[in-house]
Design a protein around this motif. Structure first.
Motif, PDB file in Angstrom:
ATOM      1  N   LEU A  82       0.830  -1.209   0.000  1.00  0.00           N
ATOM      2  CA  LEU A  82       0.000   0.000   0.000  1.00  0.00           C
ATOM      3  C   LEU A  82       0.865   1.260   0.000  1.00  0.00           C
ATOM      4  CD1 LEU A  82      -2.881   1.184   0.158  1.00  0.00           C
ATOM      5  CD2 LEU A  82      -2.659   1.128   2.657  1.00  0.00           C
ATOM      6  N   ALA A 127      -8.162   5.444  -3.589  1.00  0.00           N
ATOM      7  CA  ALA A 127      -8.701   4.357  -4.407  1.00  0.00           C
ATOM      8  C   ALA A 127      -9.655   4.956  -5.431  1.00  0.00           C
ATOM      9  CB  ALA A 127      -9.419   3.331  -3.543  1.00  0.00           C
ATOM     10  N   LYS A 171      -9.011  -1.145  -2.572  1.00  0.00           N
ATOM     11  CA  LYS A 171      -8.048  -1.152  -1.470  1.00  0.00           C
ATOM     12  C   LYS A 171      -8.794  -1.184  -0.143  1.00  0.00           C
ATOM     13  CE  LYS A 171      -4.669   1.715  -3.960  1.00  0.00           C
ATOM     14  NZ  LYS A 171      -3.947   3.016  -3.938  1.00  0.00           N
ATOM     15  N   HIS A 228      -4.611  -4.267   3.507  1.00  0.00           N
ATOM     16  CA  HIS A 228      -3.467  -3.811   4.299  1.00  0.00           C
ATOM     17  C   HIS A 228      -3.756  -3.924   5.789  1.00  0.00           C
ATOM     18  CE1 HIS A 228       0.186  -1.463   5.053  1.00  0.00           C
ATOM     19  NE2 HIS A 228      -0.489  -0.896   6.039  1.00  0.00           N
TER      20      HIS A 228
END
Length: 209
Positions: free
Chosen positions: A39, A45, A51, A113
């Motif tokens: 990331l 995004a 994401k 993430h």
């Protein structure tokens, strides 16, 4: 009222926010595979489910603890899925993942993430991501800025719910937590979302696309 006006009035009146968030730390050393920070603090995004970020936070009430594990979409800040448990066990994460994956289209495979918490180093967790075609990303060790958007959500949650209200019991808090996440997704307006809530923004942009 414009947020800049609020800041100016707070400064003139000498008002300061006294909320301080205590972070739950799930790092226990290397328990599995550490993945790169794909990331790289690029929190923008261009479409939904491109994401995602996730983390775990802890609440202390009435001598009890409660753990919240959500997934947030960086496109609009929406909480895609979440799970709560009385202990920070692995099921907290895999139940959340199961809920989130059910909302994906077959062609969607977001980046996900997290920090380097032991849950995210687990082989079953990483296997689940790989099976679904999800790219795993991890923060650098001890760097909360790498997952700043998720940290910001936890700050809002605790500032607007935990520290400003009284609760009769942990069960009462759980219900209010569920209510808050629904409010955050559907009713809490954001300037950067053109004055819309996360769900309103997502439905609006998909409609005009």
């Amino acid at each position: 009222m414009n947020h800049k006006t609020v800041f100016r009035l707070m400064k003139e009146l000498g008002l300061k926010c006294l909320v301080r968030m205590k972070k739950y730390r799930s790092y226990r050393g290397k328990a599995g595979k550490i993945t790169p920070n794909v990331l790289a603090r690029n929190f923008q995004a261009t479409k939904p489910n491109q994401k995602w970020v996730t983390d775990i936070t802890e609440f202390h009430l009435y001598g009890e603890k409660l753990y919240l594990s959500p997934i947030l979409d960086l496109y609009n800040g929406e909480i895609i899925a979440y799970e709560v448990e009385n202990r920070p066990v692995y099921s907290l994460v895999y139940k959340m993942l199961d809920k989130a994956f059910k909302q994906l289209e077959e062609s969607e495979a977001p980046l996900l993430h997290s920090d380097q918490g032991w849950h995210y180093q687990m082989r079953p967790y990483q296997h689940s991501l790989k099976q679904r075609g999800v790219t795993q990303s991890m923060s650098h060790k001890g760097n909360c800025l790498d997952n700043g958007v998720m940290e910001n959500f936890f700050g809002l949650l605790k500032s607007e719910l935990l520290y400003l209200h009284e609760f009769d019991s942990m069960d009462h808090f759980k219900q209010k937590l569920e209510d808050y996440i629904h409010y955050y997704n559907h009713k809490r307006l954001k300037i950067k979302l053109k004055g819309m809530s996360p769900v309103q923004y997502r439905t609006h942009t998909l409609r005009v696309a």
